[in-house]
Design a protein around this motif. Sequence first.
Motif, mmCIF file in Angstrom:
data_model
loop_
_atom_site.group_PDB
_atom_site.id
_atom_site.type_symbol
_atom_site.label_atom_id
_atom_site.label_comp_id
_atom_site.label_asym_id
_atom_site.label_seq_id
_atom_site.Cartn_x
_atom_site.Cartn_y
_atom_site.Cartn_z
ATOM 1 N N ILE A 1 7.129 -13.519 7.472
ATOM 2 C CA ILE A 1 7.392 -14.918 7.310
ATOM 3 C C ILE A 1 9.053 -14.853 7.558
ATOM 4 N N ARG B 1 10.261 -14.465 10.965
ATOM 5 C CA ARG B 1 10.023 -16.050 11.489
ATOM 6 C C ARG B 1 11.195 -16.820 11.312
ATOM 7 N N GLN B 2 11.504 -16.674 9.975
ATOM 8 C CA GLN B 2 12.316 -17.923 9.474
ATOM 9 C C GLN B 2 13.861 -17.505 10.045
ATOM 10 N N HIS B 3 14.173 -16.543 9.927
ATOM 11 C CA HIS B 3 15.321 -15.921 10.460
ATOM 12 C C HIS B 3 15.666 -16.357 11.895
ATOM 13 N N GLU C 1 13.923 -18.709 13.728
ATOM 14 C CA GLU C 1 13.873 -20.037 13.505
ATOM 15 C C GLU C 1 15.026 -20.808 13.245
ATOM 16 N N LYS C 2 15.822 -20.155 12.400
ATOM 17 C CA LYS C 2 17.137 -21.158 11.482
ATOM 18 C C LYS C 2 18.195 -20.640 12.417
ATOM 19 N N ASP D 1 1.912 -18.928 7.902
ATOM 20 C CA ASP D 1 2.975 -19.636 8.670
ATOM 21 C C ASP D 1 2.194 -21.447 8.628
ATOM 22 N N MET E 1 3.489 -22.751 5.244
ATOM 23 C CA MET E 1 4.823 -22.860 5.006
ATOM 24 C C MET E 1 5.371 -24.232 5.938
ATOM 25 N N ALA F 1 7.246 -27.745 4.978
ATOM 26 C CA ALA F 1 8.591 -27.720 5.364
ATOM 27 C C ALA F 1 8.708 -29.002 5.974
ATOM 28 N N VAL G 1 12.823 -17.847 1.980
ATOM 29 C CA VAL G 1 12.015 -18.918 2.304
ATOM 30 C C VAL G 1 12.861 -20.069 1.835
ATOM 31 N N ASP G 2 13.182 -20.840 2.996
ATOM 32 C CA ASP G 2 14.227 -21.811 3.022
ATOM 33 C C ASP G 2 13.799 -23.119 3.463
#
Length: 700
Positions: free
Chosen positions: A332, A335-337, A339-340, A531, A534, A538, A555-556
Amino acid sequence: MRPALLNPLFAPVTALPGVGPKMAPLYDTLLGEPGRPARVVDLLFHLPHGVIDRSARPRIADAPLDAIVTLEVRVDEHRPGPPNRRNAPYRVVVSDDSGDIALVFFNASARRMEALLPLGEKRWVSGRIEMWDGRRQMVHPDRVLDAAAVETMPPFEPVYGLTAGLGPRSIAKAAGAAVERIPTLPEWQDAAWLRSRKSPSFADALRALHHPSAAAALAPDAPARIRLAYDELLASQLALLLARQHMKKAAGRSQAGNGRIAERLIRSLPFGLTGAQTAAIADIRKDLAAPERMLRLLQGDVGSGKTVVALIAMATVVEAGRQAALMAPTEILARQHYEKLRPLAEAAGLRAALLTGRDKGAGRRAVLEGLASGDVDILFGTHALFQEDVAFSDLGMAVVDEQHRFGVHQRLALSRKGEAVDVLVMTATPIPRTLVLSYFGDMDVSVLREKPAGRQPIDTRVVSLDRLDEVVSGVGRAIASGARAYWVCPLVEENEELDVAAAQERFETLTQIFGARVGLVHGQMKGKDKDAAMAAFAAGETAILVATTVIEVGVDVPEATIIVIEHAERFGLAQLHQLRGRVGRGSGKSSCLLLYKAPLGEVAKARLETMRRTEDGFEIAEEDLKLRGEGDVLGTRQSGMPGFRLAVPEKHGELLQAARDDAKLVLATDPDLAGDRGQALRALLYLFERDAAIRLIRAG
């Protein structure tokens, strides 16, 4: 090779008298590790945590109730229970010239009692006096001794941590035998330091703790405790500095970028960098430009902007013509790093890719080919990045996120995916200063204490679970006006399956009230389902996300402004702080509700009060250290990273800097530990099982 001198201490506990094959498994349970039975050294380092004071020897009439006393008595009368009542107690009346008292035994045979307490004889009995039916009695005395035996009874008896089946007297006897096996060891401490501290030798310190002369002898500031704590801290600092020396000795490569990509990145950011971020970037650029390898810890509180610092650092490496990798602990988060940071990276001309254990087939092949050919500048991923088949064209830097549980040797191993790889370790767990020195003493440290502009304070409230219905209604009103909320379910006895069941149950209850607006995420879901949950939250398709602690790190969702943490009293402070950091990430006003079940214990009360009072992660970390100790704060209980056995960082913190300075001085004058003190220090490293550091000396 471990010095032969230490062999008696690394022998199995079965080498001690009284520890036979029957007792060995009990000692293994208490002191061993999987695949390694308990050894003499484990028993020596298993220090007593208290004492029983048997020094009080009053007359019967003067003996206080509910305190341990040792009485000299004459045996006057045996009173067995009636023959038709099997469970009736057996009483023995004893007296001195001031009065009498009954000794009470259950399940005792007359023959045994008559042998233990013969009529008319003098005996010494030690135990606790209580009143029953208006008369004084002592139930099951701890000791019944004759005059000769009482002479050998220590007035202060050590109290050890035990395991089922292992009695206090067995362990005290074995520990006494272990102390006798300590060989004559060379003195590894500086003579002036020993004199200034009036410090005993290593063997005398252990002897004093296993045969305490008073309760105060075991206090953290007692000379014997300080001696052993300092020995362990010195071994730890020496090992860390040897690892650092080895790392620095291995040739590095200067990676001085020209700033073109990094400056483009900084200009494209929707916010200005904080002073702390600017300083950290300057530190990292200086390290990268130097000919030695970089080994730096980037410590930042929740929301302090570490990932942006890491991206700018990676851009600097790419400017120098090399590649960079960022490894996260979970899919998670990886993937988040990705995508951000990818939009920022690509806007600045960097080519980014993602690789996790879930990637298969053509997609994975394409990423691996891009890596090998140099078409990928920055790779994001999980520990899958370091698998055999992953080959970089020219890896210049590895960024490791949230792996503060890594030990020194894993950190060294990470850098082997390329030639002279620089390493940046990031953590969002604010770590108290003493623990930074204890565990990251091989690294340089940059700290981000400021929060980026626009971050809102979080209104934290502590609410009883009795008001759960009010909380649900309040969350309902908030989501009706467009808010989004996390609902974190309790930790259930560190059992993930039970955690999932609790989350499932809360999800079903909230779904009955709010319908399809409720989502669920937990650690046992498949990656793609996590995913999807989340992503739905989001995007605002769900307004409440019920979760286990899987959302603790990274998680952001800036639109989430409420977090409810159920049974907050079950969580550690650092974990509560991480969870609270999931909100307050956007411009909206945020709140955190800590739901607790009454009544609260003192530690839980202190924890929740700290959370209510402050958002400063570093203050919270120091408080957490006081309440829980280093192993829990850093996760070393679970990680296999070496914790301390004799030193208590929260109590012996001031010794740490002295040990650090001493270790630096030693290595400055004797880098190979070849001199007299150096040889003695090698024995110290082996004794505290930091011998991997000695292999680094040999490896050059």
